[in-house]
Design an enzyme around this catalytic site. Structure first.
Site, PDB file in Angstrom:
ATOM      1  N   LYS A 170       0.843  -1.196   0.000  1.00 37.81           N
ATOM      2  CA  LYS A 170       0.000   0.000   0.000  1.00 37.81           C
ATOM      3  C   LYS A 170       0.881   1.250   0.000  1.00 37.81           C
ATOM      4  CE  LYS A 170      -0.432   0.099   5.051  1.00 37.81           C
ATOM      5  NZ  LYS A 170      -1.364   0.167   6.195  1.00 37.81           N
TER       6      LYS A 170
ATOM      7  N   ARG B 129     -10.312   0.348  14.459  1.00 36.54           N
ATOM      8  CA  ARG B 129     -10.284   0.989  13.144  1.00 36.54           C
ATOM      9  C   ARG B 129     -11.449   0.442  12.316  1.00 36.54           C
ATOM     10  NH1 ARG B 129      -4.467   1.224  10.395  1.00 36.54           N
ATOM     11  NH2 ARG B 129      -4.821  -0.998  10.074  1.00 36.54           N
TER      12      ARG B 129
ATOM     13  N   HIS C 283      -5.879  -6.918  13.305  1.00 36.38           N
ATOM     14  CA  HIS C 283      -4.636  -6.145  13.239  1.00 36.38           C
ATOM     15  C   HIS C 283      -4.178  -5.778  14.647  1.00 36.38           C
ATOM     16  CE1 HIS C 283      -1.628  -3.815  11.128  1.00 36.38           C
ATOM     17  NE2 HIS C 283      -1.895  -2.755  11.891  1.00 36.38           N
TER      18      HIS C 283
ATOM     19  N   ARG D 108       1.045 -10.652   7.251  1.00 36.70           N
ATOM     20  CA  ARG D 108       1.021  -9.468   6.394  1.00 36.70           C
ATOM     21  C   ARG D 108       2.210  -8.594   6.769  1.00 36.70           C
ATOM     22  NH1 ARG D 108      -3.898  -9.208   8.855  1.00 36.70           N
ATOM     23  NH2 ARG D 108      -3.296  -7.196   9.745  1.00 36.70           N
TER      24      ARG D 108
ATOM     25  N   TYR E  90      13.711  31.181   5.161  1.00 32.55           N
ATOM     26  CA  TYR E  90      12.513  31.949   5.515  1.00 32.55           C
ATOM     27  C   TYR E  90      12.423  32.203   7.017  1.00 32.55           C
ATOM     28  CZ  TYR E  90      10.773  30.863   0.823  1.00 32.55           C
ATOM     29  OH  TYR E  90      10.611  30.763  -0.537  1.00 32.55           O
TER      30      TYR E  90
ATOM     31  N   CYS F 109      12.779  24.602   2.768  1.00 31.05           N
ATOM     32  CA  CYS F 109      12.005  25.267   1.713  1.00 31.05           C
ATOM     33  C   CYS F 109      11.254  24.213   0.886  1.00 31.05           C
ATOM     34  CB  CYS F 109      12.938  26.053   0.794  1.00 31.05           C
ATOM     35  SG  CYS F 109      14.015  27.227   1.645  1.00 31.05           S
TER      36      CYS F 109
ATOM     37  N   ASP G  82      11.706  23.367  -2.188  1.00 28.88           N
ATOM     38  CA  ASP G  82      12.556  22.614  -3.103  1.00 28.88           C
ATOM     39  C   ASP G  82      14.022  22.535  -2.668  1.00 28.88           C
ATOM     40  OD1 ASP G  82      10.354  22.640  -5.217  1.00 28.88           O
ATOM     41  OD2 ASP G  82      10.765  24.779  -4.970  1.00 28.88           O
TER      42      ASP G  82
END
Length: 369
Positions: A33, A126, A154, A206, A252, A299, A301
């Protein structure tokens, strides 16, 4: 040149699977997943299908992506599948999860049959039927379009030192199985920690994180005899090196002010690549084998790092998560999140039999149906 790239070693993933599978003697469900925890679900699945028995994903689109890339082994969608998509599950032979009687009846009213795994909530809270809902579960046997082949649950604390809650969940799971008036081909409950720490196997395990070579926690690493080999490394590139004076602000908000003359390097990775903004002023990367602290805010990038006293030049390779668990702790998170946050614009390079298979960049098409 690739500015940012993830090297995924398929050989190590296969080695981890074989080691765990040999220990358990159970069917092995590879959890792929979230794009195989960020590493690339299609490439990995295609290269391990011969040694696993099942695949598990969280979303139907993830399962369809595998089917459309010629994965033929059984696939289980662990999460919700909407009523309008059940036909796709039938057409592509994808297993679904059942955890609500009324919704199960809606599915049964469709004119095609689907394979189902019954989710039991043993304490994770869940998805799943609970202990007091045995009567509801037993009514499922009258729904002829639901081919219920398995039941699963689980663990929620299997990676912790205290085993009491895991033991309790396992007890509840077995009690529920005994009370259910359905025949299952197999049952499964163990995640990575349940399998390699607690040795709870049932018919199938799993395994996600351990397959990729990481331990779910330090406790599991200490308590298991199974050696795992980390299968991936994330790299970036130095784009600029400069000297700055004492009192100079970096990035920043000027959250870092140099307290002395320094040399800093700009690195071509940022939060758009999955390098969390919470690494601002606390993260650490490695350049030429030396640790370099992140200075100022991450930042979108780029990041800036301290390379004072080091021989660093433009184009040098930067290792992002030398110790991924340690870095995760600095950002108050876990290795799972760092892996799954690696952006689709980061190139993936796959190694098999010691050779490079291909270089791939998704830029989003992984989620196309």
């Amino acid at each position: 040149m690739l500015e940012n790239y993830l090297v995924v070693n398929i050989d190590k993933i296969r080695e981890n699977i074989i080691n765990i599978k040999n220990e358990s003697g159970s069917l092995f469900c590879a959890v792929v997943k979230a794009n195989a925890y960020g590493l690339g679900s299609v490439e990995i699945s295609q290269n391990i299908e011969d040694i696993v028995d099942y695949f598990a994903v969280a979303r139907l689109q993830e399962a369809l992506k595998l089917r459309k890339n010629n994965i033929t082994k059984p696939i289980l969608v662990l999460g919700y599948v909407g009523i309008d998509d059940i036909k796709l599950c039938h057409d592509y032979n994808i297993d679904i999860t059942i955890y609500d009687l009324d919704f199960a009846k809606e599915i049964n009213n469709l004119d095609y049959k689907v394979n189902c795994h019954l989710a039991l909530d043993t304490g994770h809270s869940r998805l799943g039927f609970r202990e007091f809902e045995i009567d509801k579960i037993n009514k499922l046997k009258y729904l002829k379009n639901l081919n219920i082949i398995a039941a699963f649950s689980h663990f929620s604390t299997a990676d912790e030192e205290d085993t009491n809650y895991t033991d309790e969940q396992y007890k509840v799971f077995n009690q529920m199985l005994d009370a259910i008036d359905l025949n299952f081909d197999f049952v499964h409950i163990s995640n990575s920690a349940g399998a390699i720490k607690h040795h709870i196997y049932k018919n199938m395990i799993r395994v996600g994180l351990a397959m990729y070579g990481l331990y779910p926690s330090d406790v599991v690493k200490k308590d298991t005899t199974i050696k795992l080999s980390r299968s991936f490394n994330l790299y970036s590139t130095v784009s600029f090196v400069k000297k700055i004076k004492k009192g100079t602000g970096v990035s920043y908000g000027r959250t870092f002010i140099a307290d002395k003359d320094m040399e800093i390097a700009t690195v071509t990775i940022g939060y758009a690549d999955g390098y969390l903004r919470s690494f601002s002023n606390v993260g650490e990367v490695y350049i030429n084998g030396k640790p370099c602290r992140v200075l100022g805010r991450v930042c979108m990038d780029q990041i800036m790092v301290d390379v004072s006293g080091l021989d660093v030049k433009i184009g040098d390779r930067v290792e992002i998560y030398k110790d991924i668990d340690l870095e995760a702790s600095k950002a108050s998170t876990i290795s799972y999140e760092l892996m799954t946050n690696i952006s689709l614009r980061v190139n993936r390079i796959y190694i098999r039999n010691g050779k490079e298979l291909n270089t791939h960049i998704d830029l989003g098409e992984i989620y196309e149906s």
